[in-house]
Design an enzyme around this catalytic site. Sequence first.
Site, PDB file in Angstrom:
ATOM      1  N   GLY A 143     -31.113  27.288 -21.486  1.00  5.02           N
ATOM      2  CA  GLY A 143     -30.859  26.164 -22.589  1.00  5.02           C
ATOM      3  C   GLY A 143     -29.468  26.045 -23.112  1.00  5.02           C
ATOM      4  CB  CYS A 144     -27.946  25.602 -26.484  1.00 10.94           C
ATOM      5  SG  CYS A 144     -29.398  24.321 -27.062  1.00 10.94           S
ATOM      6  CB  ALA A 145     -26.826  29.970 -23.720  1.00  7.96           C
TER       7      ALA A 145
END
Length: 356
Positions: A143-145
């Site tokens: 995801g965002c990482a």
Amino acid sequence: MPGMMAPVFLRALTTGTPPHQVPQTQVQAAARSLFPRMAARPGLLDVFTNAQIQTRSLARPLDWYLQPRSFQERNAAFVQEARALSVRLAGQALTEAGLAPTDIDAVVFVNTSGISAPSLDAHLIEALGLSRHTVRLPVWGLGCAGGAAGLARAADLVRAGHRRVLLVAAELCSLTLLHGDESKSNFVGTALFSDGAAAAVLTAADVPGPAPLAEICGAYSTLIEDSEDIMGWDVVDEGLKVRFSRDIPTLVRGMMRDNVQEALAAHGWTRDEVGTFVVHPGGVKVLTAFEEALDLTPGTLDDSRTVLRDHGNMSGATVLFVLAETLKRRPSGSALLTAMGPGFSAEHVLLRFSET
């Protein structure tokens, strides 16, 4: 050991979005018709204003989202648009790095907002004419990482002997919208999520080419205990349903100071050495929490806020947009690139910019 890793250089970084740019005010109006029960709740529509997003890019025209779409149809749109964006940006990155497609030894492909098997790196190899012996590392689910982790894994591949590595992060979060799902998480996701992609080329120090944009000096990963419910996808019949289950800003305030110190100490760095912070803008409150946790001076995260304002949250690709924004200022010295995502996890990458 700190200081013993072979240097890895970032030689090129390109970013891009789909062609359909939409003002946040229009998305807010669409949400009012898509989610009438949620929109009627006092103050809930304010999330669109409070997000401090002005414009976003979408994989399809806004009207397309106003009709029910099956998971199959939305995922097919993801594959089509992600392929086109990735090929365009990767080609630009290769040109900027002064490399031919056949020079690339490995590809890291990051995404979480759609599904493809074979993974999208296979299409990239075919479309760009990379060697059929190119090492492939698809990274899904961070995801965002994902952008931060992808940068770290690409550097690992360079150090392992793959001297020229192509990194691509492509996320089309708008296509995860669930029509008629009046949950708060789906509503908030509609206010934040958008579409974009980035491509980068990393090389060993002795690879000839343009002056490096930055040196990748190390990375640090943390999986937070008992945190699976914080963020992610719930797989339902209609597709990928976004999950926001805890107060992420509170988590950032409680753990980020110590976590950053650990990340820096693992490579022999101290907080005083870091002059630039490249932070994924998961939202305005998350950025504020990061500033408070690290006692950052006002303006330190302006690049993150600029990307959030102009693009919204493009999941894993976003932090690479922030890095590109930071590079426009021709920074120097040491920096820390940070993103958090499902797991729940934190990913840090230590950078050193060339002196100007």
